[in-house]
Design an enzyme around this catalytic site. Structure first.
Site, PDB file in Angstrom:
ATOM      1  N   ARG A  65      52.535 -14.058 -11.537  1.00  0.00           N
ATOM      2  CA  ARG A  65      52.422 -14.024 -10.070  1.00  0.00           C
ATOM      3  C   ARG A  65      52.580 -15.402  -9.434  1.00  0.00           C
ATOM      4  O   ARG A  65      51.979 -15.678  -8.406  1.00  0.00           O
ATOM      5  CB  ARG A  65      51.079 -13.430  -9.618  1.00  0.00           C
ATOM      6  CG  ARG A  65      50.834 -11.937  -9.562  1.00  0.00           C
ATOM      7  CD  ARG A  65      51.917 -11.114  -8.924  1.00  0.00           C
ATOM      8  NE  ARG A  65      52.984 -10.861  -9.862  1.00  0.00           N
ATOM      9  CZ  ARG A  65      52.962  -9.915 -10.820  1.00  0.00           C
ATOM     10  NH1 ARG A  65      51.967  -9.123 -10.916  1.00  0.00           N
ATOM     11  NH2 ARG A  65      53.973  -9.741 -11.635  1.00  0.00           N
ATOM     12  N   CYS A 115      48.187  -7.026  -3.496  1.00  0.00           N
ATOM     13  CA  CYS A 115      46.953  -7.489  -4.142  1.00  0.00           C
ATOM     14  C   CYS A 115      46.510  -8.819  -3.538  1.00  0.00           C
ATOM     15  O   CYS A 115      47.319  -9.725  -3.335  1.00  0.00           O
ATOM     16  CB  CYS A 115      47.178  -7.650  -5.635  1.00  0.00           C
ATOM     17  SG  CYS A 115      47.270  -6.050  -6.444  1.00  0.00           S
ATOM     18  N   GLU A 147      46.046 -14.381  -4.791  1.00  0.00           N
ATOM     19  CA  GLU A 147      47.488 -14.122  -4.894  1.00  0.00           C
ATOM     20  C   GLU A 147      48.081 -14.143  -3.478  1.00  0.00           C
ATOM     21  O   GLU A 147      49.148 -14.688  -3.244  1.00  0.00           O
ATOM     22  CB  GLU A 147      47.703 -12.746  -5.531  1.00  0.00           C
ATOM     23  CG  GLU A 147      49.169 -12.371  -5.651  1.00  0.00           C
ATOM     24  CD  GLU A 147      49.375 -11.018  -6.332  1.00  0.00           C
ATOM     25  OE1 GLU A 147      48.617 -10.683  -7.256  1.00  0.00           O
ATOM     26  OE2 GLU A 147      50.308 -10.311  -5.921  1.00  0.00           O
TER      27      GLU A 147
HETATM   28  C1  LIG Z   1      51.930  -1.923  -0.316  1.00  0.00           C
HETATM   29  C2  LIG Z   1      52.254  -3.182  -1.087  1.00  0.00           C
HETATM   30  C3  LIG Z   1      52.421  -3.108  -2.470  1.00  0.00           C
HETATM   31  C4  LIG Z   1      52.692  -4.249  -3.222  1.00  0.00           C
HETATM   32  N1  LIG Z   1      52.857  -4.140  -4.574  1.00  0.00           N
HETATM   33  C5  LIG Z   1      53.131  -5.239  -5.302  1.00  0.00           C
HETATM   34  C6  LIG Z   1      53.334  -5.151  -6.731  1.00  0.00           C
HETATM   35  O1  LIG Z   1      53.279  -4.079  -7.334  1.00  0.00           O
HETATM   36  N2  LIG Z   1      53.609  -6.295  -7.405  1.00  0.00           N
HETATM   37  C7  LIG Z   1      53.711  -7.503  -6.772  1.00  0.00           C
HETATM   38  O2  LIG Z   1      53.967  -8.509  -7.442  1.00  0.00           O
HETATM   39  N3  LIG Z   1      53.531  -7.618  -5.439  1.00  0.00           N
HETATM   40  C8  LIG Z   1      53.251  -6.530  -4.694  1.00  0.00           C
HETATM   41  N4  LIG Z   1      53.076  -6.650  -3.341  1.00  0.00           N
HETATM   42  C9  LIG Z   1      53.184  -7.978  -2.693  1.00  0.00           C
HETATM   43  C10 LIG Z   1      54.596  -8.310  -2.172  1.00  0.00           C
HETATM   44  O3  LIG Z   1      55.333  -7.137  -1.964  1.00  0.00           O
HETATM   45  C11 LIG Z   1      55.361  -9.213  -3.142  1.00  0.00           C
HETATM   46  O4  LIG Z   1      54.646 -10.394  -3.440  1.00  0.00           O
HETATM   47  C12 LIG Z   1      56.734  -9.612  -2.548  1.00  0.00           C
HETATM   48  O5  LIG Z   1      57.507 -10.211  -3.536  1.00  0.00           O
HETATM   49  C13 LIG Z   1      56.600 -10.578  -1.389  1.00  0.00           C
HETATM   50  O6  LIG Z   1      57.885 -10.848  -0.894  1.00  0.00           O
HETATM   51  P1  LIG Z   1      58.111 -11.257   0.616  1.00  0.00           P
HETATM   52  O7  LIG Z   1      59.565 -11.455   0.822  1.00  0.00           O
HETATM   53  O8  LIG Z   1      57.430 -10.292   1.501  1.00  0.00           O
HETATM   54  O9  LIG Z   1      57.358 -12.655   0.642  1.00  0.00           O
HETATM   55  P2  LIG Z   1      56.516 -13.269   1.860  1.00  0.00           P
HETATM   56  O10 LIG Z   1      55.211 -12.553   1.961  1.00  0.00           O
HETATM   57  O11 LIG Z   1      57.354 -13.356   3.083  1.00  0.00           O
HETATM   58  O12 LIG Z   1      56.234 -14.728   1.295  1.00  0.00           O
HETATM   59  C14 LIG Z   1      55.456 -14.937   0.138  1.00  0.00           C
HETATM   60  C15 LIG Z   1      55.592 -16.411  -0.273  1.00  0.00           C
HETATM   61  O13 LIG Z   1      56.938 -16.659  -0.666  1.00  0.00           O
HETATM   62  C16 LIG Z   1      57.466 -17.756   0.104  1.00  0.00           C
HETATM   63  N5  LIG Z   1      58.899 -17.487   0.297  1.00  0.00           N
HETATM   64  C17 LIG Z   1      59.472 -16.475   1.002  1.00  0.00           C
HETATM   65  N6  LIG Z   1      60.816 -16.559   0.931  1.00  0.00           N
HETATM   66  C18 LIG Z   1      61.107 -17.666   0.187  1.00  0.00           C
HETATM   67  C19 LIG Z   1      62.321 -18.298  -0.226  1.00  0.00           C
HETATM   68  N7  LIG Z   1      63.528 -17.822   0.120  1.00  0.00           N
HETATM   69  N8  LIG Z   1      62.216 -19.413  -0.996  1.00  0.00           N
HETATM   70  C20 LIG Z   1      61.009 -19.926  -1.335  1.00  0.00           C
HETATM   71  N9  LIG Z   1      59.832 -19.391  -0.964  1.00  0.00           N
HETATM   72  C21 LIG Z   1      59.883 -18.261  -0.217  1.00  0.00           C
HETATM   73  C22 LIG Z   1      56.672 -17.739   1.395  1.00  0.00           C
HETATM   74  O14 LIG Z   1      56.715 -19.015   2.035  1.00  0.00           O
HETATM   75  C23 LIG Z   1      55.295 -17.387   0.872  1.00  0.00           C
HETATM   76  O15 LIG Z   1      54.680 -18.527   0.305  1.00  0.00           O
HETATM   77  C24 LIG Z   1      52.803  -5.507  -2.564  1.00  0.00           C
HETATM   78  C25 LIG Z   1      52.645  -5.582  -1.163  1.00  0.00           C
HETATM   79  C26 LIG Z   1      52.359  -4.436  -0.427  1.00  0.00           C
HETATM   80  C27 LIG Z   1      52.213  -4.555   1.054  1.00  0.00           C
END
Ligand SMILES: Cc1cc2nc3c(=O)[nH]c(=O)nc-3n(C[C@H](O)[C@H](O)[C@H](O)COP(=O)(O)OP(=O)(O)OC[C@H]3O[C@@H](n4cnc5c(N)ncnc54)[C@H](O)[C@@H]3O)c2cc1C
Length: 306
Positions: A173, A221, A291
């Protein structure tokens, strides 16, 4: 050479981050920039870095708590950079804003296996690489051949380089990006067939729907699992399911999810997280690690769009 898009970067002021996070929380971004292509993002990053403007990256906002007072400087949102290309027999090359559902669907349609653990996970490729999103035993970096990133260089501005998995050394993670910004990445998958990929996805989805608050506003999470244990089990065993601060609560369904029951603020969520951490530390002597990415409150609130 491709000709430049007419508006390579959309620029707006005072955009509410609540509209761009799955928790639905967050004040305005002073500048909200949406590049169309990886090269536009890299150019903007160069300029912001040279001008000394602080910036943050936003993907799908699915693992993020944005501050009530907003974000000074720039928020670079990748949501318009969504292209996915097939590369060779087993490869998918995608821009940072390709959504995880889009990638899972594309892989399935091409009969490629390897992204099934991401079924039902919201967010975009860049955010997923930053978080090494996945399951307990698997992270997306397991199928990444290279990530093309922008990273700052001494003296201002940055460079664009391709990094392989061994160089990045991602952890559970945690993509271990150390300030690098993902522009695009190449994933290597395994040839399979659609029916088999779909069956694996359906089995996983069934399990998630049974155990996670999939219809509530959450950000996935809140805590990483401690080695050999599960954060959800510890929070549940500490009797914290349903604990509420303002509009934020520990989900009754899955103790490692914080949900917005309506009108939650970032301050509510931070207080709730701190209570969970304190209680689990007192009861079990375990320090939970967050996380959920928590952006800090600004010294002065950022003005909303007029
Ligand atoms: C209902 C639900 C279920 C989920 N299930 C899971 C699961 O099973 N497993 C899991 O791992 N996660 C899960 N998540 C969490 C989430 O979906 C993941 O962590 C996902 O990868 C986040 O991606 P994001 O684009 O939304 O990132 P964001 O929330 O927009 O950003 C997260 C971090 O990444 C950074 N970031 C964003 N884009 C970039 C880029 N291009 N370069 C560098 N840094 C960047 C941001 O600055 C921030 O620090 C879940 C979330 C929800 C709401």
């Amino acid at each position: 050479m491709t000709s430049p898009a007419p508006f390579p970067v959309s620029v707006r002021r005072g955009v509410p981050l609540a509209e761009h996070t799955t928790l639905g929380i967050g004040g305005p971004a002073e500048l909200f920039l949406e590049p169309q292509r990886p090269e536009d993002l890299a150019e903007r990053l160069d300029a912001l870095d040279r001008d000394g403007v602080p910036f943050r990256l936003l993907g799908g906002g699915a693992n993020l708590l944005a501050p009530d007072g907003g974000v000074p400087g720039a928020v670079l949102a990748t949501g318009r950079m969504r292209r996915v290309f097939r590369e060779g027999e087993r490869g998918l090359r995608a821009w940072a804003g390709a959504t995880l559902p889009q990638l899972v669907r594309t892989a399935r349609e091409l009969g490629l296996s390897g992204l099934e653990p991401l079924v039902g996970v919201p967010g975009q490729l860049g955010g997923a690489l930053a978080m090494n999103a996945g399951s307990a035993q698997w992270g997306i970096w397991d199928v990444v051949v290279e990530a093309v990133v922008w990273r700052p260089v001494p003296g201002g501005g940055g460079e664009v380089v391709a990094l392989d998995r061994a160089t990045v050394a991602p952890r559970y993670r945690d993509g271990n990006l150390r300030g690098a910004v993902v522009l695009e990445a190449l994933l290597e998958l395994t040839p399979s067939d659609r029916a088999r990929v779909r069956a694996a996805e359906e089995a996983l989805l069934k399990r998630k729907n049974a155990t996670q608050p999939v219809s509530a506003s959450s950000a996935g999470c809140a805590f990483r699992n401690p080695p050999g244990d599960s954060a959800g089990r510890l929070i549940d065993a500490a009797g914290l399911k349903g604990l509420r601060v303002g509009g934020a609560a520990v989900s009754e369904r899955h103790a490692n999810f914080v949900v917005d029951l309506g009108g939650a603020t970032a301050a509510d969520v931070r207080t709730l997280l701190a209570r969970v951490e304190e209680t689990v530390a007192e009861r079990f002597g375990v320090r939970l690690e967050r996380e959920l990415v928590v952006w800090p409150e600004p010294e002065r609130p950022v003005a909303a769009a007029g």
